[in-house]
Design an enzyme around this catalytic site. Structure first.
Site, PDB file in Angstrom:
ATOM      1  N   SER A  72       0.812  -1.219   0.000  1.00 42.10           N
ATOM      2  CA  SER A  72       0.000   0.000   0.000  1.00 42.10           C
ATOM      3  C   SER A  72       0.845   1.268   0.000  1.00 42.10           C
ATOM      4  O   SER A  72       0.500   2.247  -0.665  1.00 42.10           O
ATOM      5  CB  SER A  72      -0.942  -0.001   1.208  1.00 42.10           C
TER       6      SER A  72
ATOM      7  N   HIS B 209       7.483  -4.278   5.092  1.00 35.47           N
ATOM      8  CA  HIS B 209       7.863  -3.389   6.194  1.00 35.47           C
ATOM      9  C   HIS B 209       9.345  -3.506   6.537  1.00 35.47           C
ATOM     10  O   HIS B 209       9.905  -2.611   7.172  1.00 35.47           O
ATOM     11  CB  HIS B 209       7.044  -3.709   7.444  1.00 35.47           C
TER      12      HIS B 209
ATOM     13  N   SER C 267       7.041   3.272   7.458  1.00 38.10           N
ATOM     14  CA  SER C 267       6.815   4.135   8.615  1.00 38.10           C
ATOM     15  C   SER C 267       5.534   3.850   9.380  1.00 38.10           C
ATOM     16  O   SER C 267       5.524   3.910  10.611  1.00 38.10           O
ATOM     17  CB  SER C 267       6.830   5.597   8.170  1.00 38.10           C
TER      18      SER C 267
ATOM     19  N   HIS D  34      -2.638  -2.593  -5.204  1.00 34.61           N
ATOM     20  CA  HIS D  34      -2.070  -3.938  -5.315  1.00 34.61           C
ATOM     21  C   HIS D  34      -3.211  -4.928  -5.171  1.00 34.61           C
ATOM     22  O   HIS D  34      -4.330  -4.560  -4.794  1.00 34.61           O
ATOM     23  CB  HIS D  34      -1.013  -4.195  -4.226  1.00 34.61           C
TER      24      HIS D  34
END
Length: 501
Positions: free
Chosen positions: A62, A121, A254, A432
């Site tokens: 995302s 991540h 983040s 996605h």
């Protein structure tokens, strides 16, 4: 400029697949969608790998998707940047200064992050490389492991634990201190009770204790708890943090790093608190977090939002909590401040344990608010995100995800009905895939990660006769600017996908 206005509707996690088996989208009741793809021009967009600034074959996510959508160019992502630069980590001046403070204070180093090869991540090899560098400085290292099970198979944590243990077995100054499912250590929805549970284990060793991380994980499996949801626990004789210690976060994305870091540095207080002032991150996580980072971000200028602002036009960003940062911070290329005439609305996500319990999430509230704003005839550009296909898809529950798709279909129908007879053009796409693949046949378990499938690109209610070319996410912003009859800035290397008939 023309009189057209644009609504960009991002169906987070909505991918295209010709395979209907385990495909929640194909199997759901969605009459509006089925009619829309027959009635309006459509094409497909690539959302992964080199086409979005990731390594070849790497699944999109995302953050990456929204950065590319908003920037109108392929943006080299942190994963690629860090992969290129981490080989020189031993000479990184920010890391060397961090180590110097630890040694001066006679502290230990706490290193924390998602131990995963998902690449969304974090990347586990980054943690290993940093551990190697830190261990050479003869400081004690406590490793705090966040378990994935979302961008990796739901029951795969022991594999990554074993990789880490094999890597550190000859390093006498490195020990695993805590483990925690990402549900607790990586919450982004202000559910601070989850973050506090992880923090208490890390800061005070206040959690159930195990002699071995694999035993803790297996205990959870025996109780029907998968990696993402494993309760924080303490390993071995770890006894907590001290103010003279240092803390390094190895996640590079983040949104799910912010809450736990704010707790570590004292920006979010708990009843008992230890503040670690010597804290460093992989990247700049937020303007509100004043810590150094190992790999500073590049500035992205002339994004779609900035171009709209420079033309003195009004724009709206709206999403529920789970995706609010994506339509604001990420879509604006890492900018937290609003542009001139940019309004933002956040709709609270429902307070449930997992979103399969409420598949509709807050889509209805988002839709009602968008319709109110459309009727104002104020905005030249509205950016909205529907989180359902992604967030419910991540649960691996196909029946709940089908309900989520039906709820989204009803919302799309309301928006399409609202814009009839107006100058609004509805552009529908996704960042996605996810909901179109809900089961991992190879491993015989639910599939909870994103996919490599293309995503839809549809333009509705445009006054001109067109067809659409296939493209990439970075082509969406130039296409929107063409609809608005605004010249594309030179920084945007994407192209308009419109062909006039």
């Amino acid at each position: 400029m023309t009189n057209h206005s644009v609504i960009l509707c991002i169906l987070d996690g909505w991918g295209n697949s010709e395979n209907s088996q385990f495909n929640a989208i194909a199997q759901s009741y969605k009459p509006c969608w089925d009619n829309t793809i027959l009635q309006y021009p459509k094409s497909q967009l690539i959302t992964h790998g080199l086409n979005v600034g990731l390594p070849d074959g790497q699944i999109g996510n995302s953050e990456v998707g929204h950065v590319n959508l908003g920037s109108g160019r392929i943006v080299l992502q942190d994963l690629c940047k860090i992969n290129n630069e981490i080989k020189y980590i031993k000479n990184n001046r920010y890391l060397l200064e961090f180590i110097k403070k630890i040694k001066q204070n006679n502290g230990i180093c706490h290193i924390a992050g998602l131990l995963s090869d998902g690449g969304v991540h974090s990347l586990h090899t980054h943690m290993l490389d940093i551990i190697d560098t830190l261990s050479n400085f003869q400081i004690q290292i406590a490793v705090h492991i966040f378990l994935d099970g979302r961008d990796t198979p739901p029951i795969s944590a022991i594999k990554y634990i074993n990789i880490l243990r094999e890597h550190i077995k000859h390093l006498n100054n490195v020990n695993i201190a805590t483990i925690s499912g990402r549900y607790y250590s990586m919450d982004r929805d202000n559910k601070l009770d989850r973050t506090r549970t992880a923090y208490k284990a890390m800061a005070f060793a206040d959690a159930k204790r195990y002699t071995d991380p694999s035993l803790a994980i297996q205990d959870s499996y025996n109780a029907g708890i998968t990696d993402e949801f494993i309760l924080p626990c303490v390993i071995g004789d770890y006894n907590g943090m001290n103010p003279q210690d240092g803390f390094i976060m190895t996640n590079f994305r983040s949104d799910r790093a912010i809450q736990i870091i704010k707790m570590i540095i004292g920006d979010i207080k708990t009843d008992n608190h230890i503040t670690l002032e010597n804290t460093i991150g992989m990247v700049k996580y937020s303007e509100s977090i004043n810590i150094p980072c190992l790999f500073p971000n590049n500035n992205i200028t002339n994004t779609l939002g900035e171009v709209i602002a420079n033309h003195k036009l009004h724009q709206l960003r709206i999403a529920e909590t789970e995706k609010y940062a994506h339509v604001t911070f990420f879509f604006n290329g890492g900018r937290e401040d609003t542009f001139e005439n940019e309004d933002r609305i956040i709709i609270p996500s429902p307070s449930v344990t997992t979103y399969n319990l409420m598949p509709e999430m807050s889509a209805k509230e988002v839709t009602n608010t968008v319709i109110e704003r459309i009727k104002l005839q104020k905005y030249s550009l509205i950016i909205l995100n529907y989180a359902n296909a992604d967030m419910v898809g991540h649960t691996g529950n196909i029946e709940a995800t089908k309900q989520a798709i039906t709820a989204l279909d009803q919302c799309l129908n309301k928006i399409l009905n609202c814009i009839q007879g107006t100058n609004y053009v509805l552009v529908i796409t996704a960042d996605h895939g996810n909901a179109e693949e809900m089961f991992d046949v190879k491993n015989n378990m639910p599939y909870t990660a994103h996919t490599l499938n293309p995503v839809p690109f549809i333009i509705c209610n445009y006054s001109k006769q067109i067809r659409l070319k296939n493209g990439r996410l970075c082509d969406v912003a130039p296409t929107i600017l063409e609809i608005l009859n605004i010249e594309k800035p030179k920084e945007m290397t994407g192209i308009s996908l419109i062909e006039y008939i």
